[in-house]
Design an enzyme around this catalytic site. Structure first.
Site, PDB file in Angstrom:
ATOM      1  CB  CYS A  70     -61.928 -71.188  -9.087  1.00  0.00           C
ATOM      2  SG  CYS A  70     -61.024 -72.504  -9.936  1.00  0.00           S
ATOM      3  CB  CYS A  73     -58.925 -72.131  -5.853  1.00  0.00           C
ATOM      4  SG  CYS A  73     -58.624 -71.023  -7.255  1.00  0.00           S
ATOM      5  CG  HIS A 169     -58.263 -77.827 -15.289  1.00  0.00           C
ATOM      6  ND1 HIS A 169     -58.667 -76.567 -15.703  1.00  0.00           N
ATOM      7  CD2 HIS A 169     -59.198 -78.691 -15.795  1.00  0.00           C
ATOM      8  CE1 HIS A 169     -59.784 -76.664 -16.403  1.00  0.00           C
ATOM      9  NE2 HIS A 169     -60.131 -77.935 -16.484  1.00  0.00           N
ATOM     10  CD  GLN A 171     -61.317 -82.640 -18.698  1.00  0.00           C
ATOM     11  OE1 GLN A 171     -62.201 -83.459 -18.491  1.00  0.00           O
ATOM     12  NE2 GLN A 171     -61.463 -81.640 -19.566  1.00  0.00           N
TER      13      GLN A 171
END
Length: 360
Positions: A70, A73, A169, A171
């Site tokens: 990922c 991370c 997450h 944006q």
């Protein structure tokens, strides 16, 4: 909150937001990255009058990597990621595969936590407040870019929505124009103001909903309700009770109360399809996919919206899921995609009742 700005190996900006003022962020991005090359272009539709971002470079973006690869991370040993440090509270960086770039705006990624297996709903109130502070700071910073007219903070959650990275997450899109959806709101706002001799449409909508059957959650400074004409099966609008045009306008009382309100809404969304007496069946333990979208007033001129000033707009968050019942999604088919006329299978009053039933 402590803010530390640095650069990644290819020149993109990375900002750490930390809970502790004594945190030091001096890790260096050790990846051999070439400068990012983008092909973002804004094209106007002459018939509809809206804008389309053409960004062919996004075809090569990272797509559903395994958890141990990922990119969101923290960096651990020789496992190098977009976050050079070995841990973080909240991190924001320029998207490596942006839909908007240069004169066409800017796209950023907001990592809510370094815990890959967490979710926004799993954050504690202190962590959620830090995310709110990061959204606010980025709205302020991006609004000063000469190409930016509107700042949009949002989260896509779940593979059903189209999320390609499982790490929690969101944006931020900084558009070089006022988005079509916001323009529709501003036109309605202007028409209502003219027709009523100055009444604010957002205030009228909120007043109509407060105390009614579509209210989901109400506190001293926030109100959450399912809108009268909800487009989506389960859709909640969250308003501060004191009208402000953007995140920067929230006072400390509203900021302090926001985490408990928002976290409760997200947790209720995860319980919608858990069954019980509602007849909804079971969600099979799967998290509810959703989109959470902050609507803020544009920073550009509003001359085309007669009589409307920036302070007339009301900051609010729209939270909705595309799941209409257990195991079934709401697809945008002919009427929705072809004519933009939504057909909702769940009456808004029933949706609000269900969201009240699943209170913790």
């Amino acid at each position: 909150m402590k803010k530390t700005s640095t650069r990644l190996a290819d020149g993109r900006e990375l900002i750490y937001y930390d809970l502790r003022d004594d945190t030091v962020r001096d890790a260096v991005d050790r990846r051999p990255l070439e400068p990012t090359v983008t092909t973002s272009e804004i094209r106007r539709d002459p018939l509809l009058g809206d804008a389309v971002a053409v960004a062919s470079h996004r075809q090569g973006r990272t797509y559903h990597p395994p958890a141990d690869e990922c990119p969101l991370c923290p960096t651990r040993g020789e496992r190098l990621t977009e976050i050079p440090d070995s841990s973080y509270d909240v991190a924001v960086f320029e998207n490596r595969f942006p839909s908007l770039a240069g004169d066409s705006g800017r796209c950023e990624v907001v990592c809510f936590t370094s815990d890959h297996d967490a979710s926004f709903a799993a954050l504690n109130e202190e962590q959620a407040r830090l995310v709110l502070d990061a959204w606010t700071d980025r709205t302020s910073e991006l609004s000063h870019l000469p190409s930016v007219e509107q700042v949009f903070c949002f989260e896509n959650r779940g593979a059903e929505i189209g999320v390609t990275l499982g790490h929690p997450h969101g944006q931020i899109y900084a558009y070089p124009f006022t988005t079509p959806r916001t323009a529709l709101m501003l036109r309605s706002l202007a028409a209502h103001k003219d027709a009523t001799g100055g009444e604010n449409l957002f205030d009228a909508v909120l007043a109509r909903e407060l105390g009614g059957e579509r209210v989901v959650l109400e506190t001293a400074h926030w109100a959450a309700f399912v809108p009268y004409a909800a487009h989506w099966p389960y859709e909640v609008h969250l308003y501060p009770k004191r009208r402000v045009p953007d995140l920067l306008g929230l006072d400390e009382a509203a900021r302090t109360e926001f985490p408990q309100v928002y976290l409760e809404l997200l947790r209720r969304f995860d319980r919608i399809f858990d069954g019980g007496d509602s007849g909804e069946g079971t969600g099979g333990g799967q998290p509810t996919p959703y989109i959470a979208a902050w609507h803020q007033a544009p920073f550009g001129a509003l001359e085309e919206f007669d009589g409307v000033v920036r302070e007339d707009f009301a900051l609010h968050l729209e939270l909705f899921t595309i799941r209409r019942t257990s195991g079934k999604l709401k697809f945008l088919a002919g009427s929705e995609s072809g004519m933009n006329v939504f057909i909702n299978d769940v009456p808004p009053e029933r949706a609000a009742q269900r969201l009240r039933e699943v209170a913790s």
